[in-house]
Design a protein around this motif. Structure first.
Motif, short mmCIF file in Angstrom:
data_model
loop_
_atom_site.label_atom_id
_atom_site.label_comp_id
_atom_site.label_asym_id
_atom_site.label_seq_id
_atom_site.Cartn_x
_atom_site.Cartn_y
_atom_site.Cartn_z
N GLU A 1 -13.10 -27.43 -25.35
CA GLU A 1 -12.06 -28.43 -25.58
C GLU A 1 -10.72 -27.71 -25.48
OE1 GLU A 1 -12.56 -30.58 -29.24
OE2 GLU A 1 -14.70 -30.85 -28.89
N ILE A 2 -9.80 -28.32 -24.74
CA ILE A 2 -8.48 -27.74 -24.53
C ILE A 2 -7.42 -28.77 -24.91
CG2 ILE A 2 -6.88 -26.81 -22.81
CD1 ILE A 2 -9.41 -25.99 -21.19
N GLU A 3 -6.41 -28.32 -25.63
CA GLU A 3 -5.29 -29.19 -25.93
C GLU A 3 -4.01 -28.46 -25.53
OE1 GLU A 3 -3.31 -31.86 -29.50
OE2 GLU A 3 -5.46 -31.35 -29.55
N VAL A 4 -3.30 -29.03 -24.57
CA VAL A 4 -2.01 -28.51 -24.14
C VAL A 4 -0.96 -29.23 -24.98
CG1 VAL A 4 -0.40 -28.23 -22.22
CG2 VAL A 4 -2.88 -28.08 -21.81
N VAL A 5 -0.23 -28.48 -25.78
CA VAL A 5 0.77 -29.05 -26.69
C VAL A 5 2.16 -28.69 -26.19
CG1 VAL A 5 1.59 -29.14 -29.07
CG2 VAL A 5 -0.86 -28.81 -28.62
N THR A 6 2.97 -29.73 -25.94
CA THR A 6 4.32 -29.51 -25.45
C THR A 6 5.34 -29.95 -26.50
OG1 THR A 6 4.54 -31.70 -24.43
CG2 THR A 6 3.55 -29.97 -23.08
N TYR A 7 6.43 -29.18 -26.57
CA TYR A 7 7.54 -29.54 -27.45
C TYR A 7 8.80 -28.86 -26.94
CZ TYR A 7 6.78 -25.06 -29.80
OH TYR A 7 6.62 -23.72 -30.08
N GLY A 8 9.93 -29.24 -27.50
CA GLY A 8 11.21 -28.67 -27.02
C GLY A 8 11.34 -28.94 -25.53
N PRO A 9 11.97 -28.02 -24.80
CA PRO A 9 12.15 -28.21 -23.36
C PRO A 9 10.82 -28.37 -22.61
CG PRO A 9 13.52 -26.41 -24.16
CD PRO A 9 12.62 -26.81 -25.30
N GLY A 10 9.74 -27.89 -23.19
CA GLY A 10 8.42 -28.02 -22.56
C GLY A 10 7.95 -29.46 -22.44
N LEU A 11 8.56 -30.37 -23.21
CA LEU A 11 8.16 -31.79 -23.12
C LEU A 11 8.37 -32.33 -21.71
CD1 LEU A 11 7.13 -34.29 -24.72
CD2 LEU A 11 9.54 -34.92 -24.97
N ASN A 12 9.28 -31.73 -20.95
CA ASN A 12 9.49 -32.18 -19.56
C ASN A 12 8.21 -32.13 -18.74
OD1 ASN A 12 12.45 -32.82 -19.14
ND2 ASN A 12 12.55 -30.86 -20.22
N MET A 13 7.27 -31.31 -19.13
CA MET A 13 5.97 -31.24 -18.45
C MET A 13 5.26 -32.59 -18.50
SD MET A 13 2.82 -28.74 -19.39
CE MET A 13 1.35 -28.66 -18.41
N LEU A 14 5.43 -33.33 -19.61
CA LEU A 14 4.70 -34.58 -19.81
C LEU A 14 5.58 -35.81 -19.65
CD1 LEU A 14 2.44 -33.53 -22.83
CD2 LEU A 14 1.94 -33.42 -20.38
N ARG A 15 6.82 -35.61 -19.26
CA ARG A 15 7.71 -36.76 -19.00
C ARG A 15 7.35 -37.36 -17.65
NH1 ARG A 15 13.97 -36.10 -20.72
NH2 ARG A 15 14.01 -37.92 -19.33
N GLY B 1 4.95 -31.25 -32.27
CA GLY B 1 4.18 -30.28 -31.49
C GLY B 1 3.90 -29.02 -32.27
N ALA B 2 4.88 -28.51 -32.99
CA ALA B 2 4.70 -27.29 -33.78
C ALA B 2 3.66 -27.50 -34.87
CB ALA B 2 6.03 -26.85 -34.37
N VAL B 3 3.73 -28.63 -35.55
CA VAL B 3 2.75 -28.92 -36.60
C VAL B 3 1.36 -29.08 -35.99
CG1 VAL B 3 2.05 -30.63 -38.33
CG2 VAL B 3 4.44 -29.89 -38.20
N ARG B 4 1.27 -29.71 -34.83
CA ARG B 4 -0.03 -29.89 -34.17
C ARG B 4 -0.66 -28.54 -33.87
NH1 ARG B 4 -4.55 -32.54 -34.12
NH2 ARG B 4 -5.60 -32.39 -32.12
N LEU B 5 0.13 -27.60 -33.35
CA LEU B 5 -0.40 -26.26 -33.09
C LEU B 5 -0.89 -25.58 -34.37
CD1 LEU B 5 2.17 -25.00 -30.45
CD2 LEU B 5 -0.29 -25.31 -30.08
N MET B 6 -0.12 -25.75 -35.44
CA MET B 6 -0.54 -25.17 -36.73
C MET B 6 -1.87 -25.77 -37.18
SD MET B 6 3.06 -25.20 -38.85
CE MET B 6 2.20 -25.08 -40.40
N GLU B 7 -1.99 -27.08 -37.10
CA GLU B 7 -3.21 -27.75 -37.55
C GLU B 7 -4.42 -27.33 -36.72
OE1 GLU B 7 -1.12 -31.82 -39.28
OE2 GLU B 7 -1.97 -31.84 -37.25
N LEU B 8 -4.24 -27.19 -35.42
CA LEU B 8 -5.35 -26.75 -34.57
C LEU B 8 -5.78 -25.33 -34.93
CD1 LEU B 8 -4.19 -28.21 -31.14
CD2 LEU B 8 -6.11 -29.01 -32.52
N GLN B 9 -4.80 -24.44 -35.14
CA GLN B 9 -5.15 -23.07 -35.52
C GLN B 9 -5.81 -23.03 -36.89
OE1 GLN B 9 -2.30 -19.88 -34.39
NE2 GLN B 9 -1.13 -21.58 -33.52
N GLU B 10 -5.32 -23.84 -37.82
CA GLU B 10 -5.95 -23.88 -39.15
C GLU B 10 -7.37 -24.43 -39.09
OE1 GLU B 10 -1.76 -24.53 -41.60
OE2 GLU B 10 -3.06 -26.26 -41.26
N SER B 11 -7.69 -25.19 -38.03
CA SER B 11 -9.02 -25.74 -37.84
C SER B 11 -9.91 -24.80 -37.03
CB SER B 11 -8.95 -27.10 -37.13
OG SER B 11 -8.27 -28.03 -37.92
#
Length: 151
Positions: A66-80, A134-144
């Motif tokens: 399972e892969i989750e690509v998480v974008t935030y900040g300027p990286g959100l342009n990837m999913l715009r 996005g930052a919180v999502r990355l934290m939650e995935l790592q905590e899991s």
């Protein structure tokens, strides 16, 4: 010697249940989060290359990933939907991911900030879903227990 079918069936059911539980615990599902926080097509493509290579490697091994690509900040342009330089690749990878699972997550904090600055709604590609942060999502995935990659 007397044959008791009920006892034999009960013993077989127990044996199958035990074997099934053992097999289920032996199957490892690999999970990795990939961070994209830069508006750089080279970084976006590298993240997608990483995801594709990971999926292919585990497909060859017959293992799940399972892969989750998480974008935030300027990286959100990837999913715009209006600015993504990799929009076609996102669709292609999502369509070809089976049996792997891939998810694209867009930071809603970043999206709201962009909307405020630009003065219009920001469309997100159909393959992506919003996460509160996005930052919180990355934290939650790592905590899991998810692995973490930053291309």
């Amino acid at each position: 010697m007397r044959f008791d079918l009920r006892r034999l069936m009960a013993a077989c059911a127990l044996l199958l249940a035990t074997a099934g539980a053992s097999l289920a615990t032996d199957v490892k599902i690999h999970r990795v989060s990939i961070q994209v926080d830069q508006n750089d097509p080279a970084i976006m493509n590298l993240a997608l290359n990483n995801a594709s290579n990971i999926m292919e490697t585990y497909k060859e091994k017959g293992e799940e990933v399972e892969i989750e690509v998480v974008t935030y900040g300027p990286g959100l342009n990837m999913l715009r939907d209006d600015t993504s330089p990799v929009k076609d690749r996102l669709k292609q990878i999502a369509d070809l991911s089976f049996p792997s699972k891939i998810r694209f997550s867009a930071c809603n904090v970043t999206k709201r900030g962009m909307e405020k600055r630009e003065g219009h709604p920001i469309p997100i590609v159909a393959e992506a879903s919003l996460v509160p942060s996005g930052a919180v999502r990355l934290m939650e995935l790592q905590e899991s227990g998810w692995s973490y990659l930053k291309p």
